[in-house]
Design an enzyme around this catalytic site. Structure first.
Site, PDB file in Angstrom:
ATOM      1  N   GLU A  71      44.956  46.616  51.873  1.00 48.16           N
ATOM      2  CA  GLU A  71      43.672  46.283  51.249  1.00 48.16           C
ATOM      3  C   GLU A  71      42.584  46.182  52.313  1.00 48.16           C
ATOM      4  O   GLU A  71      42.744  45.475  53.304  1.00 48.16           O
ATOM      5  CB  GLU A  71      43.789  44.952  50.491  1.00 48.16           C
ATOM      6  CG  GLU A  71      42.481  44.383  49.981  1.00 48.16           C
ATOM      7  CD  GLU A  71      41.694  45.340  49.102  1.00 48.16           C
ATOM      8  OE1 GLU A  71      40.515  45.594  49.421  1.00 48.16           O
ATOM      9  OE2 GLU A  71      42.255  45.850  48.107  1.00 48.16           O
ATOM     10  N   GLU A  74      38.828  41.435  52.735  1.00 52.24           N
ATOM     11  CA  GLU A  74      39.525  40.226  53.171  1.00 52.24           C
ATOM     12  C   GLU A  74      40.292  39.569  52.032  1.00 52.24           C
ATOM     13  O   GLU A  74      41.320  38.939  52.247  1.00 52.24           O
ATOM     14  CB  GLU A  74      38.520  39.222  53.766  1.00 52.24           C
ATOM     15  CG  GLU A  74      38.088  39.549  55.189  1.00 52.24           C
ATOM     16  CD  GLU A  74      39.249  39.521  56.176  1.00 52.24           C
ATOM     17  OE1 GLU A  74      40.090  38.600  56.085  1.00 52.24           O
ATOM     18  OE2 GLU A  74      39.341  40.422  57.018  1.00 52.24           O
ATOM     19  N   THR A  75      39.751  39.686  50.813  1.00 49.92           N
ATOM     20  CA  THR A  75      40.409  39.066  49.663  1.00 49.92           C
ATOM     21  C   THR A  75      41.068  40.119  48.788  1.00 49.92           C
ATOM     22  O   THR A  75      40.602  41.253  48.698  1.00 49.92           O
ATOM     23  CB  THR A  75      39.403  38.268  48.818  1.00 49.92           C
ATOM     24  OG1 THR A  75      38.321  39.127  48.452  1.00 49.92           O
ATOM     25  CG2 THR A  75      38.871  37.078  49.584  1.00 49.92           C
ATOM     26  N   GLY A  78      40.503  43.414  44.341  1.00 45.84           N
ATOM     27  CA  GLY A  78      39.627  44.553  44.090  1.00 45.84           C
ATOM     28  C   GLY A  78      38.305  44.181  43.450  1.00 45.84           C
ATOM     29  O   GLY A  78      37.898  43.021  43.407  1.00 45.84           O
ATOM     30  N   SER A 185      37.191  52.242  41.973  1.00 46.72           N
ATOM     31  CA  SER A 185      35.928  52.969  41.836  1.00 46.72           C
ATOM     32  C   SER A 185      34.793  52.209  42.506  1.00 46.72           C
ATOM     33  O   SER A 185      34.946  51.057  42.914  1.00 46.72           O
ATOM     34  CB  SER A 185      35.610  53.181  40.351  1.00 46.72           C
ATOM     35  OG  SER A 185      35.527  51.933  39.679  1.00 46.72           O
ATOM     36  N   MET A 361      37.897  53.705  32.751  1.00 44.63           N
ATOM     37  CA  MET A 361      37.937  52.858  33.943  1.00 44.63           C
ATOM     38  C   MET A 361      38.045  51.396  33.509  1.00 44.63           C
ATOM     39  O   MET A 361      37.062  50.661  33.461  1.00 44.63           O
ATOM     40  CB  MET A 361      36.701  53.097  34.809  1.00 44.63           C
ATOM     41  CG  MET A 361      36.694  54.445  35.499  1.00 44.63           C
ATOM     42  SD  MET A 361      35.294  54.615  36.629  1.00 44.63           S
ATOM     43  CE  MET A 361      35.710  56.153  37.472  1.00 44.63           C
ATOM     44  N   HIS A 487      45.850  29.957   8.611  1.00 35.70           N
ATOM     45  CA  HIS A 487      44.553  29.614   8.012  1.00 35.70           C
ATOM     46  C   HIS A 487      44.153  28.207   8.447  1.00 35.70           C
ATOM     47  O   HIS A 487      44.990  27.310   8.455  1.00 35.70           O
ATOM     48  CB  HIS A 487      44.661  29.665   6.485  1.00 35.70           C
ATOM     49  CG  HIS A 487      43.438  29.173   5.782  1.00 35.70           C
ATOM     50  ND1 HIS A 487      42.310  29.956   5.633  1.00 35.70           N
ATOM     51  CD2 HIS A 487      43.158  27.978   5.198  1.00 35.70           C
ATOM     52  CE1 HIS A 487      41.395  29.264   4.974  1.00 35.70           C
ATOM     53  NE2 HIS A 487      41.891  28.055   4.701  1.00 35.70           N
TER      54      HIS A 487
END
Length: 509
Positions: A71, A74-75, A78, A185, A361, A487
């Site tokens: 990755e 840093e975190t 995504g 993306s 996406m 209900h």
């Protein structure tokens, strides 16, 4: 994404991961964020830790693969977790509460307040707290499942090799049997308009504005445009969305639902200019922005002045510097990586999923592809029906749909029937004083099979999952109508709409 985290945490606590049977090599014991003089050996290397990547990495490890996830940020998590789905939902939720308290809604419920103030810094802090907890949750899941997390920019440097380059220039080589591209993306730029993430912002900047703008113009009235526009409109901005198409809600939305959705948003104060294109934007000396617009078909130019311009014209696959060209992997005309039904590229051990391949996406679509892809690597069946992937717009009311729209069925020449039920006739919606919208069901005329479900109203994002289940397993409208629904609940409207589609009449409308 949160649901996966809860499931994995729950299973891990019960020790289920240790009991998964497999005939593959033992899991890697390499510590997280390792940088070594020697290459790391892996069975599967995932590039990207968004919803598709992190879920695929965990699933691969659970299946017994020695797994690495590379990755660049840093975190973990995504776009979705850091600057997309998760922070936007925090702001949508909290801005809705503010809008209810600041307007007449609370007063109509007998909740009277003398003064309501917005503390934007505190609202942003709550958003960041949620994001931090979830990114930390993924890191914990990686550790628990023995997924090796390598922090760096991943590039494929051979058909069995990935090289991660970190910020200080150091590198880590991973020798791997399989490579899974899950790089997601990025924001599609608008020609001639430079985003500075200050007053001309993308969705990323719109999630972190320092103050509520007096006037905001949004380029695009698709999912992201109406969600983020709603946030700032609720918090006090005068918001106008300029949309090239003739409807709001983006691609795939049913036109009847779209028209009703637009009417409700306009009633809330959201303004729209449809069939209109933006031709340019100029920043003035006073900091304000002149946005030039005209009819999509051409015509007289008009200028709208705003304090913040939000560009929301879509996203494009992120494949920059992945090493695809050197491997001979060519992109399609829309910048996507071509794959077969097993998500293999032209090089069989290099796979791709999520936003970098064809299809919507969506985070949950990427998650499904990630799981199915690595199950295929382990010899399992590979199947996904994209007609059963739901879409949700998290405004208030929410909009959700799955399957075919009326327009698609007409275009395909499929004979269908329609069942509708308004939330105004639903008891729970009445008690909640939240009755805008309806459920619309499309069924095949000859077989009664559910072909599509379109929901505009409270709780639509949760309700659509029942429709997705029905589509996935070929249920009929009658099947759903005969299932006892509790209900009073909002989901009774879903049952009633299916009853109307199957029998021709609902009970309560």
């Amino acid at each position: 994404m949160q649901s996966w985290s809860r499931v994995y945490c729950s299973l891990a606590k019960r020790g289920h991961f240790n009991r998964i049977s497999h005939g593959l090599q033992g899991l890697s014991a390499v510590p997280l964020r390792t940088y070594a003089d020697q290459p790391i050996d892996a069975d599967v290397t995932v590039i990207g830790s968004g919803p598709g990547g992190y879920v695929a990495a965990i699933k691969a490890a659970q299946l017994g693969f020695k797994t690495v996830c590379v990755e660049k940020n840093e975190t973990l998590g995504g776009t979705c977790l850091n600057v997309g789905c998760i922070p936007s939902k925090a702001l949508l939720n909290n801005s809705h509460y503010y809008h209810m308290a600041h307007g007449k809604d609370f007063a109509s419920r007998g909740i009277e307040m003398s003064e309501v103030r917005l503390n934007l810094d505190k609202m942003m802090e709550q958003k960041s707290t949620a994001v931090k907890a979830l990114t930390g949750g993924i890191a914990h899941l990686f550790k628990q499942n023995k997924v090796v997390h390598v922090n760096g920019y991943g590039k494929i440097t051979g058909k069995n090799q990935v090289t991660a380059t970190k910020a200080d220039g150091g590198t880590q080589v991973i020798d791997t049997k399989n490579i899974l591209i899950a790089t997601g993306s990025e924001v599609t730029p608008f020609p001639g308009i430079m985003i500075d993430e200050d007053t001309i912002v993308s969705s990323t900047g719109a999630l972190s504005l320092k103050k509520v703008p007096e006037k905001m113009v949004v380029i695009g009235a698709g999912v992201i445009g109406v969600e983020l526009g709603s946030v700032w409109q609720r918090l006090g901005a005068d918001v106008t969305a300029v949309e090239f198409l003739g409807h709001v809600g983006g691609v795939g939305i049913d036109m009847e639902i779209s028209k009703n959705f637009q009417r409700i948003l306009q009633k809330q104060g959201f303004k729209f200019k449809l069939n209109t294109k933006v031709t340019g934007a100029t920043k003035k000396s006073d900091g304000k922005i002149d946005v030039s617009i005209e009819a999509a078909s051409g015509g007289k130019a008009e200028v709208i002045t705003c304090d913040v311009l939000l560009v929301c014209i879509g996203r494009r696959p992120f494949t920059k510097n992945l090493g695809l060209e050197e491997l001979g992997i060519e992109l399609d005309p829309r910048g996507r990586i071509p794959v077969n039904t097993r998500f293999q590229t032209k090089i069989p051990n290099i796979y791709a999923i999520g936003d970098v391949v064809a299809g919507p996406m969506l985070a949950h679509k990427a998650e499904d592809e990630g799981i199915i892809c690595v199950e295929g690597m382990a010899g399992g069946a590979v199947h996904i029906d994209y007609n059963c992937v739901p879409s949700v717009i998290y405004t208030h009311p929410e909009v959700a749909w799955v399957g075919k729209s009326e327009e698609q069925l007409k275009e395909e020449g499929i004979e269908y029937k329609v069942g509708k039920f308004p939330f105004a006739a639903n008891s729970r919606a009445k008690t909640n004083a939240d009755t805008d919208g309806m459920v619309k069901i499309l069924g095949q005329k000859s077989t009664d099979r559910v072909l599509g479900a379109h929901i505009l109203g409270p709780g639509a994002g949760g309700m659509v999952n029942e429709a997705a289940l029905a589509l996935e397993y070929g249920a009929s409208c009658e099947d759903i109508a005969r299932v006892c629904h509790a209900h009073p609940t909002l989901s009774e409207a879903f049952r009633e709409a299916n009853l109307a589609a199957s029998f021709g009449k609902s009970i309560n409308f």
